[in-house]
Design a protein around this motif. Structure first.
Motif, short mmCIF file in Angstrom:
data_model
loop_
_atom_site.label_atom_id
_atom_site.label_comp_id
_atom_site.label_asym_id
_atom_site.label_seq_id
_atom_site.Cartn_x
_atom_site.Cartn_y
_atom_site.Cartn_z
N THR A 48 -1.00 12.73 -0.30
CA THR A 48 -1.92 13.52 0.53
C THR A 48 -1.40 13.56 1.95
O THR A 48 -0.72 12.63 2.41
N ARG A 49 -1.69 14.62 2.66
CA ARG A 49 -1.17 14.79 4.01
C ARG A 49 -1.67 13.68 4.93
O ARG A 49 -2.83 13.26 4.85
N ALA A 50 -0.81 13.21 5.81
CA ALA A 50 -1.18 12.16 6.76
C ALA A 50 -2.17 12.70 7.79
O ALA A 50 -2.22 13.90 8.08
N LEU A 51 -2.96 11.79 8.35
CA LEU A 51 -3.93 12.18 9.36
C LEU A 51 -3.23 12.64 10.64
O LEU A 51 -2.22 12.09 11.05
N SER A 52 -3.80 13.69 11.23
CA SER A 52 -3.30 14.24 12.48
C SER A 52 -4.35 15.23 12.96
O SER A 52 -5.44 15.34 12.38
#
Length: 286
Positions: free
Chosen positions: A198-202
């Motif tokens: 899953t895409r990393a937080l940003s």
């Protein structure tokens, strides 16, 4: 039966609840929101939602008019007054009504507007779609660049959702620079070789409360998690895919842009994560 809603400290019949036409939430989309799920009359991950609400308010330099205890009491009052067993509570805080319309923030002392209402949803934990999975399409991500703030600026996600419905599928994944950001109202995942990706937080994605819980449960179950970006093509070649949100919990995805994911059936990882999530959230509900 007419719902009881909350507006600035009052519990009112929904047809008597009003907000000023000069409220900045109406004029400027200058507001944030949260949606808390209710199972068996109890709130799921309430603390996580209130912490994210505070973060969103801080990012917009907006005062928080209520304490966590006051929010909790209001949520419980709405559950009781509306007889909610399974459903959702929508909470919205805007910068309020400073008077005349102005792009500049109003002076200090303008009290934010707080609105809350319930939505009954029978069988939230036993959603039949979890057995068959969602079909989704991809669309270009044209939203603003601070998607980590849960604002009420939802027009483009609404347009993307409507495009998905018009094309006979359940939802859309948003794509920027060739990489999936998230769904219209959920976080996106794929599973490849028993690894959850899953895409990393940003600033590019919403810091999902359900996402945080599901990844924690996955780690506790000794499932491998990799936080990185991925493409639609990689998604189509994955073993499984799914989304998470406060209202969908863990929802399997079985098709992306017409291509079946894995066998085209709901997979074991998403199924198990949904089971764990519902079980653990029921235990911790308040």
């Amino acid at each position: 039966m007419t719902r009881t809603v909350y507006v600035n400290g009052e519990y009112l019949p929904e047809d008597q609840a009003t907000v000023s036409v000069f409220d900045r939430g109406f004029l400027m989309a200058d507001g944030v929101y949260e949606v808390v799920s209710v199972l068996d009359g109890k709130l799921l991950d309430f603390g996580g939602h209130i912490r994210r609400l505070q973060r969103s308010l801080d990012e917009l330099q907006m005062d928080n008019p209520l304490s966590e205890e006051e929010y909790l009491e209001a949520h419980r009052q709405l559950i009781a007054k509306n007889g909610i067993g399974d459903g959702l509570i929508y909470l919205q805080v805007t910068r309020g009504n400073p008077g005349d319309r102005d792009f500049a923030f109003p002076p200090a002392g303008t009290r934010p507007t707080v609105v809350m209402f319930t939505q009954a949803k029978a069988g939230l934990a036993d959603n039949p779609a979890a057995k068959t999975g969602w079909k989704i399409i991809s669309v270009e991500d044209l939203r603003w660049a601070r998607r980590d703030i849960k604002t009420v600026q939802l027009l483009y996600p609404s347009l993307a959702k409507m495009e998905a419905k018009a094309r006979g599928v359940d939802d859309a994944w948003l794509v920027e620079d060739g990489l999936v950001t998230e769904g219209t109202s959920n976080n996106a995942y794929i599973v490849k070789g028993n690894t959850i990706i899953t895409r990393a937080l940003s600033n590019d994605i919403l810091h999902g409360v359900t996402r945080a819980a599901v990844l924690r449960f996955a780690n506790e179950a000794q499932m491998k998690v990799e936080e990185r970006s991925f493409t639609i093509e990689e998604s189509q070649g994955a073993d499984e895919a799914f989304v998470t949100s406060a209202s969908a919990f863990v929802m399997p995805v079985v098709e992306i842009d017409g291509a079946a994911i894995g066998s085209g059936q709901v997979g074991p990882v998403a199924t198990r994560l949904r089971e764990i999530y519902v079980e653990e959230m029921r235990k911790a509900a308040v």
